[in-house]
Scaffold this motif. Structure first.
Motif, PDB file in Angstrom:
ATOM      1  N   THR A 289       0.852  -1.192   0.000  1.00 50.51           N
ATOM      2  CA  THR A 289       0.000   0.000   0.000  1.00 50.51           C
ATOM      3  C   THR A 289       0.888   1.243   0.000  1.00 50.51           C
ATOM      4  N   PHE A 290       0.336   2.344  -0.503  1.00 48.66           N
ATOM      5  CA  PHE A 290       1.075   3.600  -0.568  1.00 48.66           C
ATOM      6  C   PHE A 290       0.427   4.630   0.348  1.00 48.66           C
ATOM      7  N   GLY A 291       1.256   5.540   0.870  1.00 51.62           N
ATOM      8  CA  GLY A 291       0.761   6.578   1.772  1.00 51.62           C
ATOM      9  C   GLY A 291       0.063   7.697   1.022  1.00 51.62           C
ATOM     10  N   ASP A 292      -0.479   8.630   1.786  1.00 50.19           N
ATOM     11  CA  ASP A 292      -1.156   9.774   1.180  1.00 50.19           C
ATOM     12  C   ASP A 292      -0.167  10.677   0.438  1.00 50.19           C
ATOM     13  N   GLU A 293       1.046  10.790   0.971  1.00 46.94           N
ATOM     14  CA  GLU A 293       2.063  11.581   0.282  1.00 46.94           C
ATOM     15  C   GLU A 293       2.892  10.674  -0.617  1.00 46.94           C
ATOM     16  N   TYR A 294       3.491  11.273  -1.636  1.00 50.71           N
ATOM     17  CA  TYR A 294       4.295  10.495  -2.575  1.00 50.71           C
ATOM     18  C   TYR A 294       5.550   9.949  -1.892  1.00 50.71           C
TER      19      TYR A 294
ATOM     20  N   GLN B 277       9.541   4.410  -7.166  1.00 49.79           N
ATOM     21  CA  GLN B 277       8.688   4.580  -8.348  1.00 49.79           C
ATOM     22  C   GLN B 277       7.452   5.420  -8.042  1.00 49.79           C
ATOM     23  N   HIS B 278       7.056   5.445  -6.782  1.00 48.93           N
ATOM     24  CA  HIS B 278       5.880   6.218  -6.381  1.00 48.93           C
ATOM     25  C   HIS B 278       6.228   7.686  -6.121  1.00 48.93           C
ATOM     26  N   PHE B 279       7.477   7.958  -5.797  1.00 47.98           N
ATOM     27  CA  PHE B 279       7.894   9.298  -5.378  1.00 47.98           C
ATOM     28  C   PHE B 279       7.867  10.290  -6.549  1.00 47.98           C
ATOM     29  N   ARG B 280       7.623  11.545  -6.218  1.00 46.71           N
ATOM     30  CA  ARG B 280       7.680  12.641  -7.187  1.00 46.71           C
ATOM     31  C   ARG B 280       8.548  13.754  -6.595  1.00 46.71           C
ATOM     32  N   ARG B 281       9.571  14.156  -7.345  1.00 48.18           N
ATOM     33  CA  ARG B 281      10.429  15.240  -6.870  1.00 48.18           C
ATOM     34  C   ARG B 281       9.899  16.573  -7.392  1.00 48.18           C
ATOM     35  N   PRO B 282      10.187  17.670  -6.699  1.00 46.52           N
ATOM     36  CA  PRO B 282       9.718  18.972  -7.189  1.00 46.52           C
ATOM     37  C   PRO B 282      10.445  19.381  -8.468  1.00 46.52           C
ATOM     38  N   ASP B 283       9.756  20.123  -9.304  1.00 44.46           N
ATOM     39  CA  ASP B 283      10.378  20.640 -10.521  1.00 44.46           C
ATOM     40  C   ASP B 283      11.254  21.844 -10.167  1.00 44.46           C
TER      41      ASP B 283
ATOM     42  N   ARG C 271       2.018  23.564  -5.996  1.00 46.25           N
ATOM     43  CA  ARG C 271       0.977  24.411  -6.583  1.00 46.25           C
ATOM     44  C   ARG C 271       1.447  25.111  -7.854  1.00 46.25           C
ATOM     45  N   GLU C 272       2.758  25.339  -7.936  1.00 42.89           N
ATOM     46  CA  GLU C 272       3.281  26.030  -9.122  1.00 42.89           C
ATOM     47  C   GLU C 272       3.431  25.086 -10.306  1.00 42.89           C
ATOM     48  N   ARG C 273       3.869  23.876 -10.045  1.00 42.28           N
ATOM     49  CA  ARG C 273       4.053  22.920 -11.138  1.00 42.28           C
ATOM     50  C   ARG C 273       3.983  21.497 -10.592  1.00 42.28           C
ATOM     51  N   GLU C 274       3.443  20.611 -11.397  1.00 40.35           N
ATOM     52  CA  GLU C 274       3.288  19.207 -10.995  1.00 40.35           C
ATOM     53  C   GLU C 274       4.660  18.566 -10.745  1.00 40.35           C
ATOM     54  N   PRO C 275       4.827  17.850  -9.613  1.00 34.19           N
ATOM     55  CA  PRO C 275       6.113  17.174  -9.344  1.00 34.19           C
ATOM     56  C   PRO C 275       6.433  16.136 -10.412  1.00 34.19           C
ATOM     57  N   ILE C 276       7.717  15.769 -10.490  1.00 33.26           N
ATOM     58  CA  ILE C 276       8.216  14.907 -11.566  1.00 33.26           C
ATOM     59  C   ILE C 276       8.602  13.531 -11.021  1.00 33.26           C
ATOM     60  N   PRO C 277       8.212  12.441 -11.706  1.00 30.92           N
ATOM     61  CA  PRO C 277       8.652  11.106 -11.281  1.00 30.92           C
ATOM     62  C   PRO C 277      10.168  10.958 -11.426  1.00 30.92           C
ATOM     63  N   LEU C 278      10.735  10.074 -10.631  1.00 27.68           N
ATOM     64  CA  LEU C 278      12.165   9.803 -10.738  1.00 27.68           C
ATOM     65  C   LEU C 278      12.453   8.968 -11.984  1.00 27.68           C
TER      66      LEU C 278
END
Length: 292
Positions: free
Chosen positions: A39-44, A159-165, A179-186
């Motif tokens: 299972t995955f958490g609420d945050e990436y 694979q679930h994580f998203r880093r900030p742009d 809020r400024e831009r969608e985070p990016i997958p690794l």
């Protein structure tokens, strides 16, 4: 220092006798994993893995740092394993046990040294700024199979994580908020997973995913790390008993099938989580609007 409760002589003899009769205490086949729940958490970047009664939580965090001078075009990635005293009486805060050191070493070789993560994609400004990625592995419940469960948790969390742009202007880098831009997958190059084999009776009997009782009885252990393409990332052996080369080759063949099955489960869970987060197709609509 606290120690793991040792198995009694009667229990040891009972398990060994059962294995000679092709039986395991929980009724599994010799080449079967315990039920895997992911299972995955609420945050990436938070993955919760349960393998039977063993439970491991991996959490990915990111910060901005200065890259090491010898690798100025790379980002930083490290894996930290933490054993909670509530998982086992053998674990004590501030005093790493042998199991903790073995786990850290295996995960380091299996994931970081096999270049599962493209660290060059973490570079922001060469020699000045980069993303520093950290994977924290928390052992919550210990009933054997820590290496396999931890490797699944770390790879799923990555694979679930998203880093900030980030926006780079000369030598100035601006980290953008969610809020400024969608985070990016690794950028994940491949997905190595570990399959642990415990062997008994001087290598005549091999078990996959031994529980804690079986681990205390085994002669030695072999850990095979592979990806679904059949590439062997590492083979580690712990224990003094010798292993027949043909038996080791058979272990790699079995490990490949198990890695393919686990990879399929992880991918399915990732896709289900993405659909849940994208309820109503909002992100697809926004992406299409941006492309226009």
């Amino acid at each position: 220092m606290p120690r793991e409760t040792e198995i009694s002589v009667n229990e040891r003899a009972f398990i060994q006798q059962a294995l000679q009769e092709n039986l395991r205490l929980d009724g599994r086949a010799f080449d079967a994993f315990r039920p895997l729940e992911l299972t995955f958490g609420d945050e990436y970047g938070v993955a919760d893995v349960q393998l039977g009664k063993t439970r491991v939580i991996a959490r990915i965090s990111v910060d901005v740092a200065v890259p090491p001078p010898e690798r100025k075009f790379d980002g930083i990635f490290q894996i930290i394993a933490e054993f909670s005293p509530m998982a086992s009486p053998a674990f004590e805060v501030g005093r790493p046990s042998d199991a903790e050191m073995v786990l850290s070493r295996i995960l380091e070789k299996a994931i970081r040294r096999s270049n599962a993560l493209d660290t060059e994609s973490l570079c922001i400004i060469a020699g000045l700024k980069c993303f520093a990625l950290r994977a924290d592995v928390h052992i919550i419940d210990h009933d054997g199979g820590l290496v396999d469960a931890s490797c699944i948790a770390v790879m799923a969390a990555l694979q679930h994580f998203r880093r900030p742009d980030v926006v780079v202007e000369g030598e100035k880098a601006t980290i953008l908020s969610v809020r400024e831009r969608e985070p990016i997958p690794l950028s994940i190059l491949h997905q190595p997973l570990c399959v642990s084999f415990s062997y008994f009776e001087d290598g005549e009997i091999f078990l996959i995913d031994a529980n804690l009782s079986e681990e205390q009885v085994r002669n030695a252990e072999i850990i095979v790390t592979m990806n679904k393409h059949g590439e062997v990332c590492q083979i580690a052996k712990y224990g003094g008993a010798t292993v027949d080369p043909l038996a080791l080759l058979n272990c790699t063949n079995v490990a490949l099938q198990k890695v393919k099955e686990m990879s399929k489960i992880i991918q399915g869970k990732l896709e289900a989580d993405a659909k849940k987060r994208d309820a109503g197709g909002l992100m697809a609509e926004l992406s299409a609007e941006n492309e226009r």
